[in-house]
Design an enzyme around this catalytic site. Structure first.
Site, short mmCIF file in Angstrom:
data_model
loop_
_atom_site.label_atom_id
_atom_site.label_comp_id
_atom_site.label_asym_id
_atom_site.label_seq_id
_atom_site.Cartn_x
_atom_site.Cartn_y
_atom_site.Cartn_z
N CYS A 23 0.76 -1.28 -0.02
CA CYS A 23 -0.02 0.08 0.04
C CYS A 23 0.85 1.25 0.08
O CYS A 23 1.72 1.50 1.03
CB CYS A 23 -0.94 0.13 1.05
SG CYS A 23 -1.95 1.61 1.22
N ARG A 67 -0.32 4.86 2.93
CA ARG A 67 -0.12 4.53 4.39
C ARG A 67 0.20 5.57 5.29
O ARG A 67 -0.20 5.49 6.39
CB ARG A 67 1.04 3.39 4.42
CG ARG A 67 0.50 1.93 4.20
CD ARG A 67 1.53 0.60 4.58
NE ARG A 67 2.60 0.73 3.54
CZ ARG A 67 3.75 0.24 3.65
NH1 ARG A 67 3.99 -0.47 4.76
NH2 ARG A 67 4.56 0.09 2.70
N TRP A 87 -9.38 6.12 -1.04
CA TRP A 87 -9.79 6.68 -2.33
C TRP A 87 -8.89 6.10 -3.14
O TRP A 87 -7.90 5.22 -3.10
CB TRP A 87 -9.56 8.41 -2.27
CG TRP A 87 -8.29 8.81 -1.74
CD1 TRP A 87 -7.12 8.77 -2.20
CD2 TRP A 87 -8.11 9.27 -0.21
NE1 TRP A 87 -6.08 9.26 -1.49
CE2 TRP A 87 -6.70 9.61 -0.05
CE3 TRP A 87 -8.87 9.38 0.92
CZ2 TRP A 87 -6.17 10.04 0.85
CZ3 TRP A 87 -8.40 10.17 2.09
CH2 TRP A 87 -7.15 10.39 1.98
N GLU A 107 -4.78 3.61 -10.65
CA GLU A 107 -5.60 2.15 -10.69
C GLU A 107 -6.66 2.06 -11.81
O GLU A 107 -6.90 1.07 -12.31
CB GLU A 107 -6.16 2.11 -9.55
CG GLU A 107 -5.25 2.14 -8.20
CD GLU A 107 -5.73 2.10 -7.07
OE1 GLU A 107 -6.34 0.96 -6.67
OE2 GLU A 107 -5.98 3.16 -6.19
C1 HEM Z 1 -6.63 6.43 1.59
C2 HEM Z 1 -6.20 6.23 0.31
C3 HEM Z 1 -5.41 4.92 -0.16
C4 HEM Z 1 -4.91 4.77 -1.13
C5 HEM Z 1 -4.48 5.90 -2.23
C6 HEM Z 1 -4.17 3.60 -1.44
C7 HEM Z 1 -3.63 2.99 -2.44
C8 HEM Z 1 -3.23 1.79 -2.66
C9 HEM Z 1 -2.67 1.22 -3.92
C10 HEM Z 1 -2.83 2.00 -5.29
C11 HEM Z 1 -2.69 -0.21 -3.97
C12 HEM Z 1 -2.20 -1.27 -5.06
C13 HEM Z 1 -3.69 -1.70 -5.57
C14 HEM Z 1 -3.50 -2.46 -6.85
O1 HEM Z 1 -2.37 -2.31 -7.35
O2 HEM Z 1 -4.29 -3.25 -7.31
C15 HEM Z 1 -3.12 -0.13 -2.71
C16 HEM Z 1 -2.98 -1.80 -2.02
C17 HEM Z 1 -3.34 -2.00 -0.60
N1 HEM Z 1 -3.85 -1.27 0.39
FE1 HEM Z 1 -3.95 1.05 0.09
N2 HEM Z 1 -4.56 2.64 -0.38
C18 HEM Z 1 -5.20 3.68 0.53
C19 HEM Z 1 -5.89 3.54 1.93
C20 HEM Z 1 -5.87 1.81 2.38
C21 HEM Z 1 -6.57 1.46 3.46
C22 HEM Z 1 -7.62 2.45 4.44
C23 HEM Z 1 -6.62 0.17 3.84
C24 HEM Z 1 -7.00 -0.61 4.76
C25 HEM Z 1 -7.39 -0.27 5.99
C26 HEM Z 1 -5.33 -0.20 2.84
C27 HEM Z 1 -4.88 -1.50 2.54
C28 HEM Z 1 -4.18 -1.88 1.30
C29 HEM Z 1 -3.90 -3.16 0.98
C30 HEM Z 1 -4.21 -4.52 2.19
C31 HEM Z 1 -3.24 -3.47 -0.17
C32 HEM Z 1 -2.95 -4.72 -0.84
C33 HEM Z 1 -3.97 -5.49 -1.68
C34 HEM Z 1 -3.52 -6.69 -2.41
O3 HEM Z 1 -2.43 -7.39 -1.77
O4 HEM Z 1 -4.26 -7.16 -3.18
N3 HEM Z 1 -5.12 0.75 1.74
N4 HEM Z 1 -3.39 0.67 -1.92
N1 LIG Z 2 -7.24 2.54 -3.74
C1 LIG Z 2 -7.20 1.44 -3.28
N2 LIG Z 2 -6.79 0.31 -4.23
C2 LIG Z 2 -6.69 -0.78 -4.02
C3 LIG Z 2 -6.20 -1.49 -2.65
C4 LIG Z 2 -6.27 -2.83 -2.33
C5 LIG Z 2 -6.42 -3.71 -3.23
C6 LIG Z 2 -7.07 -3.22 -4.60
C7 LIG Z 2 -7.19 -4.20 -5.64
O1 LIG Z 2 -6.70 -5.32 -5.74
C8 LIG Z 2 -6.84 -6.27 -6.70
C9 LIG Z 2 -6.08 -7.51 -6.37
C10 LIG Z 2 -4.89 -7.28 -7.03
N3 LIG Z 2 -4.89 -6.19 -7.87
C11 LIG Z 2 -6.27 -5.74 -7.90
C12 LIG Z 2 -7.11 -1.85 -4.83
C13 LIG Z 2 -8.04 1.09 -2.04
C14 LIG Z 2 -9.13 0.08 -1.88
C15 LIG Z 2 -9.40 -0.23 -0.71
C16 LIG Z 2 -8.73 1.00 0.25
S1 LIG Z 2 -7.61 1.63 -0.55
#
Ligand code: HEM
Ligand SMILES: N/C(=N/c1cccc(CO[C@@H]2CCNC2)c1)c1cccs1
Length: 362
Positions: free
Chosen positions: A66, A69, A237, A242
């Site tokens: 993420c 963070r 958000w 994405e």
């Molecule tokens: C507040 C704005 C946030 C932004 C802009 C953001 C952005 C992102 C992005 C761009 C990814 C990669 C997603 C992908 O490539 O498919 C990601 C992954 C992730 N985010 Fe964040 N995030 C945010 C908030 C959060 C929150 C609130 C949580 C949990 C409480 C969180 C937990 C995660 C997790 C667990 C992943 C990995 C998902 C996976 O392994 O498939 N994020 N985030």
């Molecule tokens: N901006 C985000 N993006 C993502 C965060 C976590 C996971 C994903 C989607 O993950 C899918 C599975 C692997 N790539 C697409 C998107 C958020 C979703 C919920 C909180 S922040």
């Protein structure tokens, strides 16, 4: 997990959690003794709301993939551990949607349902995200989101019927224990969506592209101090790439680059004109412009990378090492223009954290 392992995980979590909350070592020790007693008599233990809330925030802070963070400590936490029927769960999901959307000023939020008890899952949400578009397999190809074809078929088997457009919102599918799942439509007024326009190319509007405002991941499990929460939907958000560089651009998703290129008069026959790269940038400009025009929170990948650098500095001040999965942290557009590209991160797995879990359907 046996009771000794559970007590060990609980002890590790309480010591770190109580230290972060400014509680005394004596208070942590007292709580650990209390949990030990509860595990001995019931085989498990219950988190206080304070422990649940701090645990969910720590899990976000530990999410190596993420980039968002920096804001980990401002997560809004809703306790839905006492929700036992599909209707009660559906109502909580609707409340989450409304609160998180906040008319566009998105609030990072998590709603946490009952944990696994005696190896039994009490509540499971079958959706990958609460809001997502259906995908329909047709002779001439897929209408809608190809990533949703399998789940769309599951919803149709449950009796749901979509309108058949490229942007049909899927129903919420909720399962209690091992009962058959129930599906519910997302109330139209709760699903904010953004039409995509380009500030300089009006022809992009004619593609009638849209996307939903709030990404709410609903298929990961939250693990805190040895306790597993299989239903804990969380949202932030979007980062613009994405939507603009993956969901709308991937050939196995909406595959819109050729249409965007022809809209803006790019020759798509020769790679070296870099038409695909130009179309990609213009599509991402359109996504950021449209969300901003609609008053919906979104972050561009340059700002997000700068915020991540700020997160790294804050963690160093708090004497915590920053772990990360570099291959996911770099944005899919212009990655080498961000500081993340030029930094190495240990990809160590810490808990509390969010994890994948086995799909509830195959
Ligand atoms: C507040 C704005 C946030 C932004 C802009 C953001 C952005 C992102 C992005 C761009 C990814 C990669 C997603 C992908 O490539 O498919 C990601 C992954 C992730 N985010 Fe964040 N995030 C945010 C908030 C959060 C929150 C609130 C949580 C949990 C409480 C969180 C937990 C995660 C997790 C667990 C992943 C990995 C998902 C996976 O392994 O498939 N994020 N985030
Ligand atoms: N901006 C985000 N993006 C993502 C965060 C976590 C996971 C994903 C989607 O993950 C899918 C599975 C692997 N790539 C697409 C998107 C958020 C979703 C919920 C909180 S922040």
């Amino acid at each position: 997990m046996n009771e000794n392992e559970l007590l060990g995980d609980a002890q590790t979590f309480i010591l770190e959690c109580y230290q972060e909350l400014g509680k005394s070592p004596a208070e942590a020790a007292h709580r650990i003794a209390q949990i030990k007693g509860e595990i001995q008599s019931t085989g498990g233990y219950q988190h206080t709301f304070e422990e649940l809330s701090q645990g969910a925030k720590m899990a976000w802070r530990n999410s190596n993939r993420c980039i968002g963070r920096l804001f980990w400590d401002s997560l809004h936490v809703f306790d839905a551990r006492d929700h036992h029927t599909e209707e009660e769960v559906y109502k909580a999901l609707c409340d989450h949607l409304a609160f998180a959307t906040n008319e566009g000023r998105i609030q990072p939020t998590i709603t946490i349902f009952h944990p696994i008890e005696n190896d039994c899952t009490q509540v499971r949400i079958w959706n990958h995200q609460l809001l997502r578009y259906a995908g329909y397999e047709k002779e001439k190809g897929v209408i809608g989101d190809p990533a949703s074809v399998a789940f769309t078929q599951v919803c149709e088997e449950l009796g749901w019927q979509g309108a058949g457009t490229p942007y049909d919102l899927l129903p919420l599918v909720i399962q209690i224990k091992n009962q058959p799942p129930k599906w519910f439509d997302v109330p139209r007024g709760l699903a904010l969506e953004v039409p995509i326009h380009h500030p300089e190319y009006p022809a992009i509007t004619d593609l009638r592209i849209q996307w939903y405002a709030v990404p709410i991941i609903s298929d990961m499990k939250l693990v805190i101090g040895g306790i597993t929460y299989p239903a804990a939907p969380f949202n932030g958000w979007y980062m613009g790439t994405e939507i603009g560089a993956r969901n709308l651009a991937d050939t196995e998703r909406y595959n819109l680059l050729p249409q965007v290129a022809s809209c803006i008069g790019l020759p798509t026959q020769i790679n070296s004109t870099l038409w695909k790269d130009r179309a990609l940038v213009e599509l991402n400009i359109a996504v950021l412009h449209s969300f901003k025009e609609a008053g919906v929170s979104i972050v561009d990948h340059h700002t997000a990378a700068q915020q991540f650098a700020h997160f790294e500095k804050k963690e160093q001040k708090s004497k915590r090492s920053v772990t990360g999965d570099w291959s996911w942290l770099i944005p899919p557009l212009s990655p080498a223009t961000t500081a993340i590209w030029h930094t190495a991160y240990p990809n160590d797995e810490q808990t509390p954290n969010y994890f994948y879990q086995r799909p509830p359907y195959s």
